[in-house]
Design an enzyme around this catalytic site. Sequence first.
Site, PDB file in Angstrom:
ATOM      1  N   LEU A  52      37.193   4.315 -27.803  1.00  0.00           N
ATOM      2  CA  LEU A  52      35.888   4.921 -28.041  1.00  0.00           C
ATOM      3  C   LEU A  52      35.764   6.086 -27.070  1.00  0.00           C
ATOM      4  O   LEU A  52      35.890   5.910 -25.855  1.00  0.00           O
ATOM      5  CB  LEU A  52      34.770   3.907 -27.805  1.00  0.00           C
ATOM      6  N   ILE A  53      35.548   7.273 -27.612  1.00  0.00           N
ATOM      7  CA  ILE A  53      35.543   8.494 -26.812  1.00  0.00           C
ATOM      8  C   ILE A  53      34.194   9.182 -26.976  1.00  0.00           C
ATOM      9  O   ILE A  53      33.741   9.420 -28.106  1.00  0.00           O
ATOM     10  CB  ILE A  53      36.677   9.441 -27.243  1.00  0.00           C
ATOM     11  N   GLY A  68      31.481  12.441 -26.359  1.00  0.00           N
ATOM     12  CA  GLY A  68      31.509  13.899 -26.247  1.00  0.00           C
ATOM     13  C   GLY A  68      32.612  14.545 -27.047  1.00  0.00           C
ATOM     14  O   GLY A  68      33.329  15.413 -26.539  1.00  0.00           O
ATOM     15  N   SER A 109      33.458  18.932 -29.313  1.00  0.00           N
ATOM     16  CA  SER A 109      34.246  20.128 -28.998  1.00  0.00           C
ATOM     17  C   SER A 109      35.093  19.866 -27.756  1.00  0.00           C
ATOM     18  O   SER A 109      35.012  18.796 -27.150  1.00  0.00           O
ATOM     19  CB  SER A 109      33.322  21.336 -28.742  1.00  0.00           C
ATOM     20  N   GLY A 137      36.909  16.425 -25.372  1.00  0.00           N
ATOM     21  CA  GLY A 137      36.682  15.210 -26.138  1.00  0.00           C
ATOM     22  C   GLY A 137      37.258  15.288 -27.536  1.00  0.00           C
ATOM     23  O   GLY A 137      37.872  14.332 -28.026  1.00  0.00           O
ATOM     24  N   TYR A 148      26.150  20.232 -10.649  1.00  0.00           N
ATOM     25  CA  TYR A 148      27.214  19.704 -11.509  1.00  0.00           C
ATOM     26  C   TYR A 148      28.236  18.925 -10.684  1.00  0.00           C
ATOM     27  O   TYR A 148      28.623  17.806 -11.032  1.00  0.00           O
ATOM     28  CB  TYR A 148      27.891  20.861 -12.239  1.00  0.00           C
TER      29      TYR A 148
END
Length: 247
Positions: free
Chosen positions: A5-6, A8, A11, A14, A140
């Site tokens: 299960l990934i 994002g 684009s 991901g 960030y």
Amino acid sequence: MKTALITGCSSGYGLETARHFHAQGWNVVATMRTPREGILPQSERLRVLPLDVTRPESIAAVLDQSGPIDVLVNNAGIGLFGAFEATPMAVVRDVFETNTFGVMAMTQAVLPQFRARESGVVVNVTSSATLAPMPLVAVYTASKMAIEGFTRSLALELQAFNVCVKLVEPGYGPSTRFTQNTGTRMEGTIPEAYTPFAQAVLTAFSQPAMVTTESDVAEAVWSAANDRSGQLRFPAGADAVALAQSA
């Protein structure tokens, strides 16, 4: 046949990671806030599901639809570039909701099944900003550094259950359009006093000696998901590898 299960997957890293795992013969649950048609191959082994990692009900729904999974890749994230002085605390909290708390929430949601089976891998995608200080990305970086510490501790916590937790640290990927998903968050974050410095930083970013590609990250995530050596960190991309070696 294993299932990843990934998050994002709309684009960038991901999307390429979903393609890579599928090409290796895995079942893939590719998630994104707003599913997009045609970006991933039609396949019985690949499902595209909506997911907002900041919403508990969305996490619960996607896990209910996914069934048992073997690997969770926490890739979803948002970028932010700007002077910290001019960044509203509401924006700071917004970045942490996705980059930090969203990762923690997804991880906490899958751990019961991993622990019960005594198998499973969590791969947390952070950034090479955690390997060396970079200007104008303080918020960030902080959101990603939190996940570095979280992952280091959790990896030790879950060893007794044969559950692995890994870090993938991508370098600078110009093709991923780092700030495109920030929406209005960057408005006003470069005040006039910071403009000359910001311009110099952006010029340096536009002329990198080394860069990271989407395939670099997909291959690093694949390696992390299948690693049993105990390695924690997987820098991805030539620039990230160089930073990791000099750290």
